[in-house]
Design an enzyme around this catalytic site. Structure first.
Site, PDB file in Angstrom:
ATOM      1  N   ARG A 163       0.918  -6.645   0.693  1.00 40.67           N
ATOM      2  CA  ARG A 163      -0.136  -5.737   0.222  1.00 40.67           C
ATOM      3  C   ARG A 163      -1.525  -6.359   0.352  1.00 40.67           C
ATOM      4  NH1 ARG A 163       2.152  -3.325  -5.407  1.00 40.67           N
ATOM      5  NH2 ARG A 163      -0.067  -3.005  -5.806  1.00 40.67           N
ATOM      6  N   HIS A 168       4.798  -3.553   4.661  1.00 42.93           N
ATOM      7  CA  HIS A 168       3.892  -2.663   3.922  1.00 42.93           C
ATOM      8  C   HIS A 168       2.924  -1.970   4.897  1.00 42.93           C
ATOM      9  CE1 HIS A 168       1.533  -0.977   0.779  1.00 42.93           C
ATOM     10  NE2 HIS A 168       0.451  -1.579   1.230  1.00 42.93           N
ATOM     11  N   ASP A 228       1.652   8.132  -1.598  1.00 38.25           N
ATOM     12  CA  ASP A 228       0.206   8.047  -1.344  1.00 38.25           C
ATOM     13  C   ASP A 228      -0.046   8.295   0.134  1.00 38.25           C
ATOM     14  OD1 ASP A 228       0.778   5.604  -0.074  1.00 38.25           O
ATOM     15  OD2 ASP A 228       0.407   4.459  -1.898  1.00 38.25           O
ATOM     16  N   LYS A 259      -3.305   9.282  -4.464  1.00 36.10           N
ATOM     17  CA  LYS A 259      -3.246   8.235  -5.503  1.00 36.10           C
ATOM     18  C   LYS A 259      -4.462   7.333  -5.362  1.00 36.10           C
ATOM     19  CE  LYS A 259      -0.724   4.286  -5.079  1.00 36.10           C
ATOM     20  NZ  LYS A 259       0.474   3.476  -4.821  1.00 36.10           N
ATOM     21  N   ARG A 292      -6.137   3.503  -6.752  1.00 37.75           N
ATOM     22  CA  ARG A 292      -6.112   2.282  -7.571  1.00 37.75           C
ATOM     23  C   ARG A 292      -7.544   1.951  -7.922  1.00 37.75           C
ATOM     24  NH1 ARG A 292      -1.276  -0.135  -8.166  1.00 37.75           N
ATOM     25  NH2 ARG A 292       0.270   0.294  -6.565  1.00 37.75           N
ATOM     26  N   ASP A 344       8.503   5.916  -1.092  1.00 37.50           N
ATOM     27  CA  ASP A 344       7.520   4.830  -1.079  1.00 37.50           C
ATOM     28  C   ASP A 344       8.167   3.604  -0.443  1.00 37.50           C
ATOM     29  OD1 ASP A 344       5.118   3.572  -1.424  1.00 37.50           O
ATOM     30  OD2 ASP A 344       5.093   3.671  -3.614  1.00 37.50           O
TER      31      ASP A 344
HETATM   32  C1  R5P Z   1       1.195   0.420  -2.519  1.00 36.93           C
HETATM   33  O1  R5P Z   1       0.377   0.752  -1.677  1.00 36.93           O
HETATM   34  C2  R5P Z   1       2.669   0.495  -2.289  1.00 36.93           C
HETATM   35  O2  R5P Z   1       2.987   1.329  -1.219  1.00 36.93           O
HETATM   36  C3  R5P Z   1       3.401   0.977  -3.532  1.00 36.93           C
HETATM   37  O3  R5P Z   1       2.962   2.282  -3.827  1.00 36.93           O
HETATM   38  C4  R5P Z   1       3.138   0.078  -4.700  1.00 36.93           C
HETATM   39  O4  R5P Z   1       3.453  -1.243  -4.373  1.00 36.93           O
HETATM   40  C5  R5P Z   1       3.947   0.499  -5.901  1.00 36.93           C
HETATM   41  O5  R5P Z   1       3.559  -0.269  -7.000  1.00 36.93           O
HETATM   42  P1  R5P Z   1       3.814   0.211  -8.483  1.00 36.93           P
HETATM   43  O6  R5P Z   1       5.300   0.496  -8.610  1.00 36.93           O
HETATM   44  O7  R5P Z   1       3.388  -0.946  -9.324  1.00 36.93           O
HETATM   45  O8  R5P Z   1       2.979   1.431  -8.735  1.00 36.93           O
END
Ligand code: R5P
Length: 316
Positions: free
Chosen positions: A100, A134, A173, A196, A198, A223
């Site tokens: 990530r 990722h 997302d 989504k 962050r 995901d």
């Molecule tokens: C982020 O871009 C990834 O694709 C996942 O959405 C992320 O790692 C999920 O993390 P969490 O379960 O903490 O929301």
């Protein structure tokens, strides 16, 4: 032993020995003998207990929790194999930790996914075999060949067998929407996308909107990884607010932080389907989870790499 494979050796660190054993079962070869442990001073030590001169060596080690220990074990194992005159060393990393951190999207931050690529190469890896990065662009951080496998057919076939009516695939997302679209195509279902956001670096995400028709349908939320469960649980809530009748989810990598598993247990999902790229210890398992194994996929890819056959053909 299968005579075709007699030059192929598979070793594992402590990252996921069960997966490495299953890969060896698929290949019908014994797991390579090695010891990987820490001395009292916290230094990792590796010793390969068999002759690997000129052998085609594959080291299976996801860089999952404890990420830095597993990464360091992998680097030290590669170094040990190189110094033992292995013919070729492939790092088999079913889950690529630090994936990530793949771009400089804030001032003064590292690109750790690139640093890890440099470390693996400097240690002596000749190739990387990995699963659902990722971001596919991480392949370009390496100047050695990278084979990236995908679990989309595995996950897609599992849900195709359920013959769910009025299914819609939902990307958690925008970043994952291309892969979610591939699953949707596989299942002959439409695609919806969650917007989504962050806000900062504290592992918390906010669901903004659902883009697409979901009312009255069964949703399959997709995901690449679950960590805290926040993104995917927020997605389920937003989908119920939009009138879906049932929610499933499928995710390649069950990273699952300390509370992640419990959060998924309490979630509205009817079933959470993951793969075993990362080990799921008993305390993280609960009735919601179905675990599909990537061992046959990795085993077949290893066989093909060893024999110089196409890995891409695996997905035709
Ligand atoms: C982020 O871009 C990834 O694709 C996942 O959405 C992320 O790692 C999920 O993390 P969490 O379960 O903490 O929301």
């Amino acid at each position: 032993m299968n005579p075709i494979l007699d030059e192929l050796k598979v070793f594992t660190g402590n990252g996921h020995p069960e997966l490495a054993k299953s890969v060896c079962e698929y290949l019908d070869i014994p797991l390579g003998q090695a010891e990987v442990f820490k001395f009292a001073n916290d230094n990792t030590f590796v010793r390969i207990h068999e002759n690997i001169r000129q052998r085609d060596v594959f080291i299976v080690q996801p860089t999952c929790f404890p990420v830095n220990d597993n990464l360091m074990e992998l680097l030290i194992m590669i170094d040990a194999c190189k110094r033992a005159s292995a013919g070729r060393i492939t790092a088999v990393v079913p889950y690529y930790g630090y994936g990530r951190t793949d771009k400089k999207d804030q001032p003064r931050v590292p690109i750790t996914a690139r640093l890890v690529a440099d470390l693996l190469t400097a240690a002596g890896a000749d190739r990387l075999l990995t699963v659902d990065l990722h971001a596919g662009q991480i392949q370009g951080f390496f100047n050695i060949p990278v084979d990236e496998l995908t679990t989309l057919p595995l996950l897609g076939d599992y849900f195709a067998a359920k013959e769910i009516q009025d299914l819609v695939v939902v990307a958690v997302d925008i970043g994952i929407s291309k892969k979610a679209r591939d699953i949707a195509e596989h299942l002959g279902a439409p695609l919806a996308i969650i917007e989504k956001r962050r806000m900062n670096n504290n592992d918390v995400s906010e669901t903004m909107n659902v883009i697409g028709e979901v009312e009255g349908k069964t949703s399959l939320v997709f995901d690449d990884e679950i960590v805290t469960g926040g993104s995917i649980v927020n997605a389920a809530k937003a989908l119920y607010e939009q009138g879906v009748k049932d929610v499933f989810c499928c995710v390649t990598h069950p990273v699952l932080s300390k509370d992640g598993s419990e959060i998924m247990a309490k979630s509205k999902f009817s079933e959470v389907v993951v793969t075993d790229t990362i080990p799921m210890p008993p305390e993280k398992r609960n009735g919601k989870f179905t675990i599909l194994s990537v061992a046959p996929l990795l085993g077949e890819a290893i066989y093909r790499i060893h024999k110089g056959q196409s890995v891409g053909d695996l997905f035709k």
